[in-house]
Design a protein around this motif. Structure first.
Motif, PDB file in Angstrom:
ATOM      1  N   LEU A 220       8.202  -9.331   6.337  1.00  0.00           N
ATOM      2  CA  LEU A 220       8.077  -8.764   7.801  1.00  0.00           C
ATOM      3  C   LEU A 220       7.113  -7.413   7.828  1.00  0.00           C
ATOM      4  N   THR A 221       6.270  -7.781   8.340  1.00  0.00           N
ATOM      5  CA  THR A 221       4.938  -6.899   8.587  1.00  0.00           C
ATOM      6  C   THR A 221       4.297  -6.574   9.858  1.00  0.00           C
ATOM      7  N   ASP A 222       3.718  -5.410   9.964  1.00  0.00           N
ATOM      8  CA  ASP A 222       2.907  -5.062  11.387  1.00  0.00           C
ATOM      9  C   ASP A 222       1.594  -4.709  10.935  1.00  0.00           C
ATOM     10  N   ASP A 223       1.061  -5.014   9.630  1.00  0.00           N
ATOM     11  CA  ASP A 223      -0.279  -4.739   9.266  1.00  0.00           C
ATOM     12  C   ASP A 223      -1.278  -5.496   9.835  1.00  0.00           C
ATOM     13  N   HIS A 224      -0.891  -6.723  10.641  1.00  0.00           N
ATOM     14  CA  HIS A 224      -1.928  -7.478  11.414  1.00  0.00           C
ATOM     15  C   HIS A 224      -2.336  -6.690  12.526  1.00  0.00           C
ATOM     16  N   TYR A 225      -1.769  -5.903  12.908  1.00  0.00           N
ATOM     17  CA  TYR A 225      -2.531  -4.859  13.974  1.00  0.00           C
ATOM     18  C   TYR A 225      -3.875  -4.134  13.500  1.00  0.00           C
ATOM     19  N   GLU A 226      -3.941  -3.766  12.351  1.00  0.00           N
ATOM     20  CA  GLU A 226      -4.971  -3.452  11.931  1.00  0.00           C
ATOM     21  C   GLU A 226      -6.418  -4.312  12.209  1.00  0.00           C
ATOM     22  N   THR A 227      -5.911  -5.683  11.813  1.00  0.00           N
ATOM     23  CA  THR A 227      -7.045  -6.453  12.092  1.00  0.00           C
ATOM     24  C   THR A 227      -7.335  -7.001  13.411  1.00  0.00           C
ATOM     25  N   LEU A 228      -6.222  -6.931  14.197  1.00  0.00           N
ATOM     26  CA  LEU A 228      -6.343  -7.410  15.838  1.00  0.00           C
ATOM     27  C   LEU A 228      -7.166  -6.326  16.453  1.00  0.00           C
ATOM     28  N   GLU A 229      -7.093  -5.151  16.051  1.00  0.00           N
ATOM     29  CA  GLU A 229      -7.388  -3.985  16.709  1.00  0.00           C
ATOM     30  C   GLU A 229      -8.991  -3.998  16.782  1.00  0.00           C
ATOM     31  N   LYS A 230      -9.501  -4.523  15.683  1.00  0.00           N
ATOM     32  CA  LYS A 230     -10.914  -4.789  15.791  1.00  0.00           C
ATOM     33  C   LYS A 230     -11.542  -5.828  16.561  1.00  0.00           C
ATOM     34  N   LEU A 231     -10.427  -6.534  16.768  1.00  0.00           N
ATOM     35  CA  LEU A 231     -10.942  -7.740  17.758  1.00  0.00           C
ATOM     36  C   LEU A 231     -10.615  -7.496  19.245  1.00  0.00           C
ATOM     37  N   SER A 232      -9.995  -6.759  19.662  1.00  0.00           N
ATOM     38  CA  SER A 232      -9.522  -6.460  20.755  1.00  0.00           C
ATOM     39  C   SER A 232      -9.248  -4.812  21.217  1.00  0.00           C
ATOM     40  N   ASP A 233      -9.686  -4.260  22.049  1.00  0.00           N
ATOM     41  CA  ASP A 233      -9.303  -3.054  22.219  1.00  0.00           C
ATOM     42  C   ASP A 233      -8.281  -2.833  23.161  1.00  0.00           C
ATOM     43  N   ASP A 234      -7.848  -3.879  23.716  1.00  0.00           N
ATOM     44  CA  ASP A 234      -6.449  -3.660  24.563  1.00  0.00           C
ATOM     45  C   ASP A 234      -5.196  -3.985  23.787  1.00  0.00           C
ATOM     46  N   ILE A 235      -5.255  -3.896  22.338  1.00  0.00           N
ATOM     47  CA  ILE A 235      -4.186  -3.954  21.375  1.00  0.00           C
ATOM     48  C   ILE A 235      -3.409  -2.765  21.312  1.00  0.00           C
ATOM     49  N   GLU A 236      -3.950  -1.784  21.219  1.00  0.00           N
ATOM     50  CA  GLU A 236      -3.155  -0.395  21.145  1.00  0.00           C
ATOM     51  C   GLU A 236      -2.536  -0.114  22.580  1.00  0.00           C
ATOM     52  N   SER A 237      -3.289  -0.477  23.604  1.00  0.00           N
ATOM     53  CA  SER A 237      -2.601  -0.034  24.863  1.00  0.00           C
ATOM     54  C   SER A 237      -1.399  -1.064  25.083  1.00  0.00           C
ATOM     55  N   GLU A 238      -1.365  -2.145  24.679  1.00  0.00           N
ATOM     56  CA  GLU A 238      -0.325  -3.298  24.775  1.00  0.00           C
ATOM     57  C   GLU A 238       0.971  -2.784  23.822  1.00  0.00           C
ATOM     58  N   ARG A 239       0.504  -2.114  22.746  1.00  0.00           N
ATOM     59  CA  ARG A 239       1.675  -1.560  21.836  1.00  0.00           C
ATOM     60  C   ARG A 239       2.551  -0.273  22.678  1.00  0.00           C
ATOM     61  N   GLU A 240       1.746   0.296  23.250  1.00  0.00           N
ATOM     62  CA  GLU A 240       2.377   1.491  23.955  1.00  0.00           C
ATOM     63  C   GLU A 240       3.200   0.878  24.794  1.00  0.00           C
ATOM     64  N   LYS A 241       2.927  -0.213  25.543  1.00  0.00           N
ATOM     65  CA  LYS A 241       3.753  -0.644  26.618  1.00  0.00           C
ATOM     66  C   LYS A 241       5.298  -1.021  26.312  1.00  0.00           C
ATOM     67  N   LYS A 242       5.087  -1.525  24.900  1.00  0.00           N
ATOM     68  CA  LYS A 242       6.642  -1.924  24.250  1.00  0.00           C
ATOM     69  C   LYS A 242       7.541  -0.451  23.869  1.00  0.00           C
ATOM     70  N   LYS A 243       8.751  -0.849  24.016  1.00  0.00           N
ATOM     71  CA  LYS A 243       9.530   0.332  23.597  1.00  0.00           C
ATOM     72  C   LYS A 243       9.411   0.590  22.337  1.00  0.00           C
ATOM     73  N   SER A 244       9.480   1.844  22.058  1.00  0.00           N
ATOM     74  CA  SER A 244       9.207   2.227  20.525  1.00  0.00           C
ATOM     75  C   SER A 244      10.425   1.662  19.769  1.00  0.00           C
ATOM     76  N   GLU A 245      11.421   1.643  20.124  1.00  0.00           N
ATOM     77  CA  GLU A 245      12.710   0.986  19.223  1.00  0.00           C
ATOM     78  C   GLU A 245      12.492  -0.603  19.026  1.00  0.00           C
ATOM     79  N   GLU A 246      11.334  -1.117  19.816  1.00  0.00           N
ATOM     80  CA  GLU A 246      11.364  -2.592  19.399  1.00  0.00           C
ATOM     81  C   GLU A 246      10.676  -3.022  18.471  1.00  0.00           C
ATOM     82  N   ASP A 247      11.450  -4.001  17.732  1.00  0.00           N
ATOM     83  CA  ASP A 247      10.809  -4.617  16.532  1.00  0.00           C
ATOM     84  C   ASP A 247       9.493  -5.377  16.776  1.00  0.00           C
TER      85      ASP A 247
END
Length: 475
Positions: A220-247
């Motif tokens: 179980l890992t969230d490291d995929h975001y490091e790669t995805l962020e290079k592909l899309s500028d919207d990833i980080e904003s999408e993450r912020e929309k999620k609840k902080s406690e959500e897995d």
């Protein structure tokens, strides 16, 4: 994306990604949310079929014979019987005595603390968790492409399948079983996706220090975001929309080899190049023969005082797993079949013969059993009296025909009961109706034959009468 320290042991999917979701009305939850996730695997209920030596010059003959036997069996039975090599009755598994329509073909093996975390207060001390029960959760397993090595994208499941919400837990070990919904169709789909049905290591297998085993499962890992962020500028904003406690973590196929360093009755330890990551709990441990020699339990703390053991992978060994499955299957059979049949299975498993009489049985003390015995004796007497009465009013040939019909009907009834089951009175009525229909067909054929013969005789008689009349007139 971090590639697993993975040593890909097999391109086949030998592990499944297990997800537990929950929804509790008291928590104002409108949708199911993730409760826990880890690894699991399919374990066959039946032992493996005997293998055919492909190197033999006659292997094609053996394969052809097996195919014919399978085809003939399918012609006679709606459901496949329990598989595996020929064995003594006492060596059969409990579910091999179970009617095929109720018998599962596979167990989904997983860690108990993942399936029912509220039962593991030492692992999960959160106060709110004590309000969660079995009624609030649902289970599923997902299949992933084990050949997909592309690290530039998120691993998406090929398919996800529901599980029945009735896990069976070990009394004190981190071990549990659960079963597939719509099992037959699900297993066919899984097979088409490359999922492998596993078998347990034989009890007589001996392991030595240094023996190599393979740990498989999902990280179980969230490291995929490091790669995805290079592909899309919207990833980080999408993450912020999620609840902080959500897995937000995802499953990534994982595998690594290790070498045995310790063994006890309750667990084995194996040293790996790097400690097992979170998510591998409940995954299979595979031996050199490709069989399951254990289930991943966790790791020894990396700061353990014994440096050789620090960070080692811990797993519950195969003989503990086999004993648990044996007890679980026994309990399942007891809930499925009548008590009298279950007691007979227990006797067979103890090595007693099928028709062995229990000399210690107190007939007078068991009123229901005494009634069954007396009823059977009365029926035998009635049958003998009926035959004697028939002999007085029928010829020997007729008596033999009647007895033959009775014996044939009895065999047909027993055959239907064995193959299909069902209400005995209804089966007898079916067989009797079939006999009467056959008798009516025979009677109609006899009447038609007599009528045809009568018409022929009648024509000859008419012809003879005409000749006679002509002769008389000539006179």
């Amino acid at each position: 994306m971090r590639s697993s320290t993975a040593i890909a042991a097999s391109t086949k999917a030998r592990s499944l990604a297990l997800s537990v979701h929950f929804k509790h009305p008291e928590f104002q939850m409108k949708e199911f949310e993730i409760l826990s996730r880890a690894s699991a695997f399919l374990l066959s209920v039946d032992p493996p079929e005997p293998t055919i030596d492909s190197s033999s010059r006659y292997s094609h003959v053996a394969e052809s014979k097996k195919k014919r036997e399978d085809l003939l069996r399918k012609q006679d039975y709606n459901l496949n019987p329990a598989g595996g090599p020929p064995r003594q009755v006492k060596d059969l598994g409990w579910l091999e005595f179970c009617p095929g329509v109720f018998r599962p073909l596979a167990h989904v093996v997983a860690a108990s603390h993942v399936l029912s975390p509220w039962q593991w207060k030492n692992y999960y001390p959160q106060p709110w968790l004590k309000h969660v029960t079995q009624d609030h959760v649902r289970y599923s397993v997902s299949v992933y492409d084990m050949d997909d090595k592309d690290t530039s994208k998120v691993h998406e499941p090929l398919a996800t399948f529901g599980l029945n919400p009735y896990p069976i837990h070990h009394k004190n070990m981190d071990l549990a079983l659960v079963h597939l919904k719509s099992e037959e169709a699900t297993l066919k789909h899984m097979e088409s996706l490359g999922v492998e049905m596993l078998h347990l290591t034989e009890n007589d297998r001996v392991f030595n220090r240094g023996d190599e085993v393979t740990f498989e499962g999902f990280e179980l890992t969230d490291d995929h975001y490091e790669t995805l962020e290079k592909l899309s500028d919207d990833i980080e904003s999408e993450r912020e929309k999620k609840k902080s406690e959500e897995d937000m973590r995802v499953f990534v196929p994982y595998g690594i080899n290790g070498n045995l360093i310790f063994a006890s009755a309750e667990r084995f330890l194996a040293k790996t190049d790097t400690p097992l990551p979170e998510g591998v709990c409940g995954g299979p441990v595979i031996d050199s023969d490709g069989k399951v020699c254990g289930i991943v339990e966790g790791i020894v703390p990396v700061d353990h005082k014994e440096k050789d053991m620090a960070g080692a992978a811990a797993f519950i060994p195969y003989f503990q797993l086999r004993e648990f499955i044996n007890d679980a299957e026994k309990g399942m059979l007891q809930k499925i079949v009548p008590d009298t049949l279950f007691d007979k299975v227990v006797e067979l498993k103890q090595g007693k013969a099928l028709n062995e009489k229990n000399t210690s049985l107190n007939i007078t003390g068991d009123q229901s059993l005494r009634g069954d015995v007396e009823e059977g004796l009365n029926m035998d007497r009635m049958f003998d009296e009926m035959i004697q009465s028939i002999r007085k009013s029928h010829s020997p040939e007729q008596v033999e025909a009647i007895i033959g019909t009775i014996e044939r009907e009895k065999e047909e009834v027993l055959d239907i009961v064995e193959r299909e089951g069902g209400d005995l009175d209804e089966i007898i009525a079916r067989v009797r109706t079939k006999t009467r229909e056959k008798q009516m067909e025979i009677l109609k054929e006899l009447e038609a034959a007599e009528l045809e013969q009568a018409e022929v005789v009648s024509e000859e008689e008419y012809k003879n009468d005409d000749d006679l009349a002509t002769s008389n007139n000539n006179k």
